[in-house]
Write a protein that holds these residues in place. Structure first.
Motif, PDB file in Angstrom:
ATOM      1  N   VAL A 199       0.873  -1.169   0.000  1.00 55.03           N
ATOM      2  CA  VAL A 199       0.000   0.000   0.000  1.00 55.03           C
ATOM      3  C   VAL A 199       0.913   1.223   0.000  1.00 55.03           C
ATOM      4  N   THR A 200       0.542   2.262  -0.725  1.00 56.05           N
ATOM      5  CA  THR A 200       1.365   3.469  -0.718  1.00 56.05           C
ATOM      6  C   THR A 200       1.121   4.227   0.583  1.00 56.05           C
ATOM      7  N   ILE A 424       0.196   9.706 -13.261  1.00 59.66           N
ATOM      8  CA  ILE A 424       0.952   8.500 -13.560  1.00 59.66           C
ATOM      9  C   ILE A 424       0.524   7.406 -12.595  1.00 59.66           C
ATOM     10  N   CYS A 425       0.201   6.252 -13.121  1.00 61.24           N
ATOM     11  CA  CYS A 425      -0.202   5.114 -12.293  1.00 61.24           C
ATOM     12  C   CYS A 425       0.729   3.946 -12.582  1.00 61.24           C
ATOM     13  N   ASN A 426       1.351   3.432 -11.556  1.00 62.85           N
ATOM     14  CA  ASN A 426       2.266   2.301 -11.711  1.00 62.85           C
ATOM     15  C   ASN A 426       1.561   0.976 -11.441  1.00 62.85           C
ATOM     16  N   GLY A 427       0.377   0.840 -12.018  1.00 67.97           N
ATOM     17  CA  GLY A 427      -0.363  -0.401 -11.851  1.00 67.97           C
ATOM     18  C   GLY A 427      -1.123  -0.516 -10.550  1.00 67.97           C
ATOM     19  N   GLU A 428      -1.247   0.585  -9.782  1.00 69.51           N
ATOM     20  CA  GLU A 428      -1.999   0.521  -8.544  1.00 69.51           C
ATOM     21  C   GLU A 428      -3.490   0.372  -8.837  1.00 69.51           C
ATOM     22  N   SER A 524     -15.496   5.781   2.829  1.00 71.30           N
ATOM     23  CA  SER A 524     -14.528   6.251   1.840  1.00 71.30           C
ATOM     24  C   SER A 524     -13.853   5.086   1.140  1.00 71.30           C
ATOM     25  N   ALA A 525     -13.681   5.232  -0.165  1.00 69.61           N
ATOM     26  CA  ALA A 525     -12.878   4.303  -0.963  1.00 69.61           C
ATOM     27  C   ALA A 525     -11.574   5.000  -1.311  1.00 69.61           C
ATOM     28  N   VAL A 526     -10.466   4.276  -1.164  1.00 67.28           N
ATOM     29  CA  VAL A 526      -9.133   4.858  -1.357  1.00 67.28           C
ATOM     30  C   VAL A 526      -8.347   4.003  -2.339  1.00 67.28           C
ATOM     31  N   GLY A 527      -7.709   4.634  -3.318  1.00 65.58           N
ATOM     32  CA  GLY A 527      -6.886   3.884  -4.267  1.00 65.58           C
ATOM     33  C   GLY A 527      -6.002   4.795  -5.083  1.00 65.58           C
ATOM     34  N   ALA A 528      -4.718   4.445  -5.195  1.00 62.93           N
ATOM     35  CA  ALA A 528      -3.773   5.272  -5.945  1.00 62.93           C
ATOM     36  C   ALA A 528      -4.050   5.257  -7.440  1.00 62.93           C
ATOM     37  N   GLY A 529      -4.818   4.265  -7.906  1.00 61.53           N
ATOM     38  CA  GLY A 529      -5.140   4.197  -9.328  1.00 61.53           C
ATOM     39  C   GLY A 529      -6.359   5.006  -9.730  1.00 61.53           C
ATOM     40  N   MET A 530      -7.010   5.673  -8.792  1.00 65.70           N
ATOM     41  CA  MET A 530      -8.225   6.438  -9.099  1.00 65.70           C
ATOM     42  C   MET A 530      -8.024   7.516 -10.165  1.00 65.70           C
ATOM     43  N   PRO A 531      -6.933   8.287 -10.119  1.00 64.14           N
ATOM     44  CA  PRO A 531      -6.811   9.390 -11.074  1.00 64.14           C
ATOM     45  C   PRO A 531      -6.819   8.955 -12.530  1.00 64.14           C
ATOM     46  N   VAL A 532      -6.452   7.718 -12.814  1.00 63.64           N
ATOM     47  CA  VAL A 532      -6.408   7.259 -14.206  1.00 63.64           C
ATOM     48  C   VAL A 532      -7.519   6.253 -14.507  1.00 63.64           C
TER      49      VAL A 532
END
Length: 586
Positions: A199-200, A424-428, A524-532
């Motif tokens: 997790v980031t 930028i998403c590194n596959g998250e 809340s839902a949290v994920g580093a891949g959301m922006p893409v």
């Protein structure tokens, strides 16, 4: 030879048998050739027991005396663990926070760490000792320049461990606890929550601020800021647990280990449009219909705000790139024709955001951001916040001016200023975890003057009293006298002090008034891949609609989508969203 900092929580050292088991684990690690600094909490519930003893004497014990009392809990543990290690033939030395050189602010009960003098630890490590450190505590020089015992507040042992790892430049910091690592949600509420292998730190900051108790946000802040490898593992097995990752790697500055600049970048996103749907039906499924329609049309929505209810209607406002305006307008017009309501469009807008670890946990940061824009004559059209980012939508013509003034206010350098950054998403994954915080209340100040400075005054008033506002939303609906509405959530315990802050403000704004929301829970839902990922918010809204759960308030940020729902729908909402995003264990 690797240097490891290991932290064992209160349940891991809750009795003598567990202390002996922890000692055996440490001994095996030492025999494997590692240098070890071990941070421990007080045994079991001893901190609560000490607190209750104090409260049996006084309803309001002095904070200095509480620090003196509570710091003794960890001292018991370090002594017993060191004795147990020596009994196993491992040279071990116990040290209190002051002995180990943890220097803090002079703030009893909630001190932040300024520096750690590591000479004594390094000498003991050089001589082959395991250093056993009392977490949760340090020392400061009070007004009389004499040493004072201080405590770090809730989660202080986590904070001690990561801070020590930073100061010692350790190879890794390992947090041992009674769960296998960081899970996709609270396993006490959702039985099929699964372990996250990675997790980031940004994701963990969001989850921790929302009530995920496995790590305290302050510890995650330090790991994020200094790039410390951080692992959360079970005390009861040898499984790898969860690894936290960070792209940051700053050096220790003069301002203090925990007082490093909280804002580390600013972003300006230009060519934005604001779309407002007002007076649409207030019922489950409306937000899902809207954002699924946009997603199917290939529209990537940025900020989403819903905060206003009037009778059986509410408003939803969101931002998009100007290039998507024509398609978005057509799709929204079709929806309005079916549902009723009004459509408004504002073109030539920009989004200005500050980013940093634990921004909302430091009450003055958002207020300073808003105040800086106010002093430069810039009015805020929309506001949305998260734990790592605060965003404002402003007129495009003010974008560069706002960027300049805010950069100067937070002393940001050129490399920290980003204009139209690329996500930028590194596959998250788009959603890594889901959190429920039932300890929230919602307030709205309605008919605030629509002039520069209103949001700053409101937020600064709470910051001056040390109260953190969590979800802050300013919508576009206009009230009588052309006023605006700012809605926010805070901890239930802080509600009793809100009137003392707001009543004087409302005298300054005689046409404004305060409105309490219903009993709520924050999901809340949290994920580093959301922006893409196009359509994440719509999918979350659909999960709630399928369960006939109405959304009272929406606030999104880059990696988090938050919905406020009725308190009695909280656990049901958590389960539905967790299941919808396929986060359950296989």
């Amino acid at each position: 030879m690797t240097l490891l900092v290991q932290k064992f929580g209160g349940t891991s050292v809750g009795n003598i048998e567990r202390i002996k088991a922890v000692a055996k684990r440490i001994a095996l690690c030492k025999e494997a050739g590692h240098e070890l600094v071990v941070v421990v909490s007080a045994m079991g519930n001893s901190t609560d027991e000490l607190t209750n003893l104090a409260l049996s004497v006084s309803k309001n014990p002095p904070s200095r005396e509480m620090d003196m009392l509570l710091s003794t809990g960890e001292q018991v543990t370090i002594s017993l663990l060191s004795i147990a290690l020596n009994e196993l033939g491992i040279s071990a030395t116990s040290m209190t926070g002051s002995q180990v050189g943890i220097i803090t602010e002079s703030a009893h009960g909630k001190a932040r760490i300024l520096e750690i003098k590591t000479d004594r630890i390094k000498e003991l490590l050089k001589n082959g000792h395991v250093v056993v450190v009392a977490g949760f505590q340090g020392t400061s020089l009070g007004t009389s320049k004499t040493a004072e015992i201080t405590t770090l507040g809730r989660g202080g042992s986590d904070t001690s461990a990561v801070a020590l790892a930073t100061a010692l430049k350790a190879d890794s910091c390992e947090i041992y606890t009674d769960v296998p690592g960081v899970l996709t949600t609270d396993p006490r509420k959702v039985a099929d929550a699964q372990l996250m292998t990675t997790v980031t730190c940004d994701e963990m900051l969001e989850l921790a601020s929302l009530g995920a108790a496995v790590l305290h946000p302050r510890a995650v802040e330090i790991a994020r800021n200094y790039g410390i490898p951080l692992v959360v593992r079970s005390s009861w097995d040898n499984q790898p647990g969860t690894t936290l990752t960070s792209k940051e790697k700053r050096s220790l500055g003069k301002e203090g280990l925990e007082l490093s600049k909280p804002v580390n970048s600013i972003e300006l996103v230009e060519k934005q449009s604001v779309i407002g749907l007002s007076h649409i039906p207030d019922q489950p499924g409306i937000a899902a219909d809207l954002f699924e329609t946009l997603s199917e049309g290939g529209i990537n929505v940025d900020l989403i705000i819903q905060s206003t209810h009037q009778g059986n209607s509410n408003d939803i406002t969101f931002t998009i790139a100007e290039e998507d305006l024509k398609r978005t307008k057509l799709l929204c017009q079709k929806l309005i024709q079916r549902l009723g309501g009004n459509l408004t469009i504002q073109e030539k807008m920009s989004k200005l955001s500050i980013r940093g670890a634990g921004i909302m946990g430091r009450p003055g940061i958002a207020a300073k951001f808003f105040e800086t824009l106010s002093k430069s004559g810039i009015n805020l059209r929309l506001i949305a916040t998260s734990e790592v980012k605060v965003s404002c939508v402003i007129n495009a013509e003010s974008g560069n001016k706002g960027l300049r003034y805010v950069s100067e206010a937070f002393d940001l350098k050129d490399k920290q200023i980003k204009i139209n950054p690329t996500n930028i998403c590194n596959g998250e994954p788009e959603v890594r975890g889901v959190a429920l915080d039932p300890n929230q209340v919602q307030l709205s100040v309605i008919n605030i003057p629509d002039i520069p400075g209103s949001a700053a005054i409101l937020c600064q008033s709470f910051a001056d009293e040390g109260i953190c506002l969590h979800t802050i939303v300013q919508s576009e609906r206009k009230y009588e006298s052309n006023g605006k509405i700012i809605s926010f959530t805070m901890n239930k315990d802080d509600r009793k002090n809100a009137d003392d802050i707001l009543i004087p403000l409302l005298k300054v704004w005689p046409q404004a008034y305060l409105e309490d929301g219903k009993a709520i829970a924050r999901i809340s839902a949290v994920g580093a891949g959301m922006p893409v990922s196009i359509g994440t918010a719509g999918r979350m809204f659909r999960a709630l609609a399928n369960a006939n759960i109405n959304i009272l308030m929406i606030a999104t940020s880059e990696i988090r989508t938050t919905c406020i729902v009725a308190e009695n729908d909280g656990i049901k909402a958590l389960k539905e969203v967790h299941k919808f995003f396929k986060l359950a264990s296989k």
